[in-house]
Design a protein around this motif. Structure first.
Motif, mmCIF file in Angstrom:
data_model
loop_
_atom_site.group_PDB
_atom_site.id
_atom_site.type_symbol
_atom_site.label_atom_id
_atom_site.label_comp_id
_atom_site.label_asym_id
_atom_site.label_seq_id
_atom_site.Cartn_x
_atom_site.Cartn_y
_atom_site.Cartn_z
ATOM 1 N N THR A 81 29.201 56.939 72.219
ATOM 2 C CA THR A 81 28.769 58.227 72.759
ATOM 3 C C THR A 81 28.578 59.150 71.537
ATOM 4 O OG1 THR A 81 29.764 57.999 75.061
ATOM 5 C CG2 THR A 81 28.779 60.133 74.229
ATOM 6 N N TYR A 82 27.269 59.584 71.360
ATOM 7 C CA TYR A 82 26.914 60.620 70.305
ATOM 8 C C TYR A 82 26.257 61.723 70.894
ATOM 9 C CZ TYR A 82 27.218 56.025 67.629
ATOM 10 O OH TYR A 82 27.732 54.760 67.485
ATOM 11 N N TYR A 83 26.254 62.788 70.449
ATOM 12 C CA TYR A 83 25.630 63.996 70.701
ATOM 13 C C TYR A 83 25.048 64.572 69.752
ATOM 14 C CZ TYR A 83 29.145 64.030 74.563
ATOM 15 O OH TYR A 83 30.096 63.698 75.796
ATOM 16 N N TYR A 84 23.801 65.256 69.976
ATOM 17 C CA TYR A 84 22.821 65.765 69.004
ATOM 18 C C TYR A 84 22.455 67.249 69.608
ATOM 19 C CZ TYR A 84 22.283 60.791 67.765
ATOM 20 O OH TYR A 84 22.342 59.456 67.481
ATOM 21 N N LEU A 85 22.594 68.192 68.564
ATOM 22 C CA LEU A 85 21.880 69.432 68.901
ATOM 23 C C LEU A 85 21.087 70.005 68.053
ATOM 24 C CD1 LEU A 85 22.198 71.930 70.344
ATOM 25 C CD2 LEU A 85 23.980 72.864 68.949
#
Length: 433
Positions: free
Chosen positions: A410-414
């Motif tokens: 799982t990856y998060y990008y802001l």
């Protein structure tokens, strides 16, 4: 913190300057269907002032007090002229409807220009232009039209495009602002996009805005069209490989809906011993519903599936759904809030033991964007939060999905950006982000 201060300072100066002039703004529609028209040329006659409508058909002109003749023009429609009188600080709302018209021209001789090495950075292809390209297997394929432009290469009849020397993985492909992870039917022979549902295709070959993130090759931005706002109608088509149909019509308060389907038929006509048991299917849906005079909600969905049953079961497909809320605060400010889900799935079961190989990609995002317009510049602020889930167990991943670790990740990008585009004159545009 510094970028916030700089962004607010730029917008404040823009607003102080814009207070000295008046505006003419509104939406441009097709008179027959009521569909918004994008990329319509809008200019003031006998001057160099002008603009073009955006994807939603919206335009805005900043003019000093006086009397003007505004011209609206686009290929395939009758030219329209409107006279307006602008007073200081006055905002005129002027929605216009263009009448479709065929174009007849005399013989044209085309000659190359010497010492011209400039190539357009952005190419826009409309639906009527897509259907002028000779069909492939009876299908009008929008991705087959792009290799006719400089810098775009197609290999082995595939929908995978190599643009400006980059690889297909370097291309960002969007449908109504939502990223699509797979664009292929039949191993790339035909793309997943039904040309009857497409309004326009924008190809940006490098140098794209901060809006599009960190892709290194190109952006292919596909906008699906809205349905007919005046009447219910339907059409169908049978090609060498598939049959398709489109139905559309109005909703309440000047809204519209449109549905499109497409499916191959060989598996329905021929037994499995004659041809492999293979088919593909895609489905499109879009509804555009005004909520108030200044706001609209757009909901669009897109599904594409392939299946091959031949000594096993191989399935792959894409699902996309997006919701977009557009609010026109005043002629100078447009706010946009969007949320979307996009996925790609592949399963491969050749053992019959109900333990197939699989690959799942699932992305979800929320985007907030504000655009501010001024006579010579456009300011834009955007914020995006994205989550990406990868889950796979593929015994043949060494050759196809090398580099993706087995198991779930799982990856998060802001992302936050501010960009300003300053148009000094029609030849020079300065932009920073």
């Amino acid at each position: 913190m510094q970028i916030w201060i700089l962004a607010l300072f730029t917008i404040l100066i823009t607003q102080l300057l814009s207070a000295q002039v008046g505006t003419v703004s509104g939406f441009i529609y097709d008179q027959t269907s009521g569909i918004p028209l994008s990329f319509v040329n809008v200019w003031v006659k006998s001057t160099s002032r002008g603009t073009a409508s955006n994807q939603d058909g919206y335009y805005i002109l900043f003019l000093s007090p006086g009397k003007y003749l505004i011209v609206y023009s686009i290929v395939g429609y009758q030219r329209l002229e409107k006279e307006v009188v602008i007073r200081e600080n006055e905002n005129i709302n002027l929605n216009v409807y263009l009448v479709p018209d065929s174009v007849e021209i005399d013989t044209v001789e085309v000659e190359s220009l010497p010492n011209t090495n400039m190539e357009p950075r952005t190419i826009i292809v409309r639906r009527n232009e897509i259907e002028k390209i000779p069909p492939f297997l009876g299908e009008f394929d929008l991705l087959k039209t792009l290799p006719s432009f400089p810098g775009v290469v197609e290999r082995d009849f595939s929908s995978r495009l190599y643009i400006q020397g980059g690889y297909p993985e370097n291309n960002l492909i969007l449908v109504d602002g939502v990223e699509v992870y797979n664009i292929e039917h039949s191993w790339g022979i035909i793309s997943v996009f039904n040309s009857k549902m497409v309004k326009s295709v924008e190809l940006i070959k490098g140098g794209f805005d901060a809006t599009y993130g960190d892709r290194t090759s190109s952006v292919i931005n596909i906008t699906t069209r809205e349905g007919n706002k005046n009447k219910i109608c339907a059409s169908g088509n049978v090609s060498l490989v598939s049959f398709s149909g489109v139905a559309e019509g109005p909703t309440i308060n000047n809204g519209s809906w449109i549905i499109g389907i497409r499916r191959t038929y060989f598996d329905l006509l021929f037994p499995r011993r004659v041809l492999p048991d293979y088919h593909y299917f895609d489905f499109n849906f879009k509804i555009a519903q005004p909520v108030s005079k200044n706001s609209t909600i757009n909901i669009s969905s897109f599904i594409a599936r392939d299946r091959l049953v031949e000594e096993g079961d191989l399935r792959w497909g894409t699902k996309v759904i997006g919701l977009n809320y557009v609010y026109l605060l005043n002629p100078n400010w447009i706010f946009n809030i969007a949320s979307d889900l996009s996925s790609f799935g592949l399963t491969r079961d050749f053992t019959g033991e109900n333990n197939p190989d699989y690959l799942d990609i699932f992305g979800s995002s929320i985007k907030i964007r504000a655009q501010n317009f001024y006579k010579t510049s456009v300011n834009e602020i955007g914020l995006e939060l994205k989550k990406l889930d990868l889950d796979q167990w593929l015994s043949f991943s060494k050759t196809i999905f090398e580099g993706i670790e087995k198991g779930k990740r799982t990856y998060y990008y802001l992302t936050f950006y501010f960009q300003n585009e300053l148009r000094v004159n029609k030849f020079f545009v300065f932009a920073w982000f």
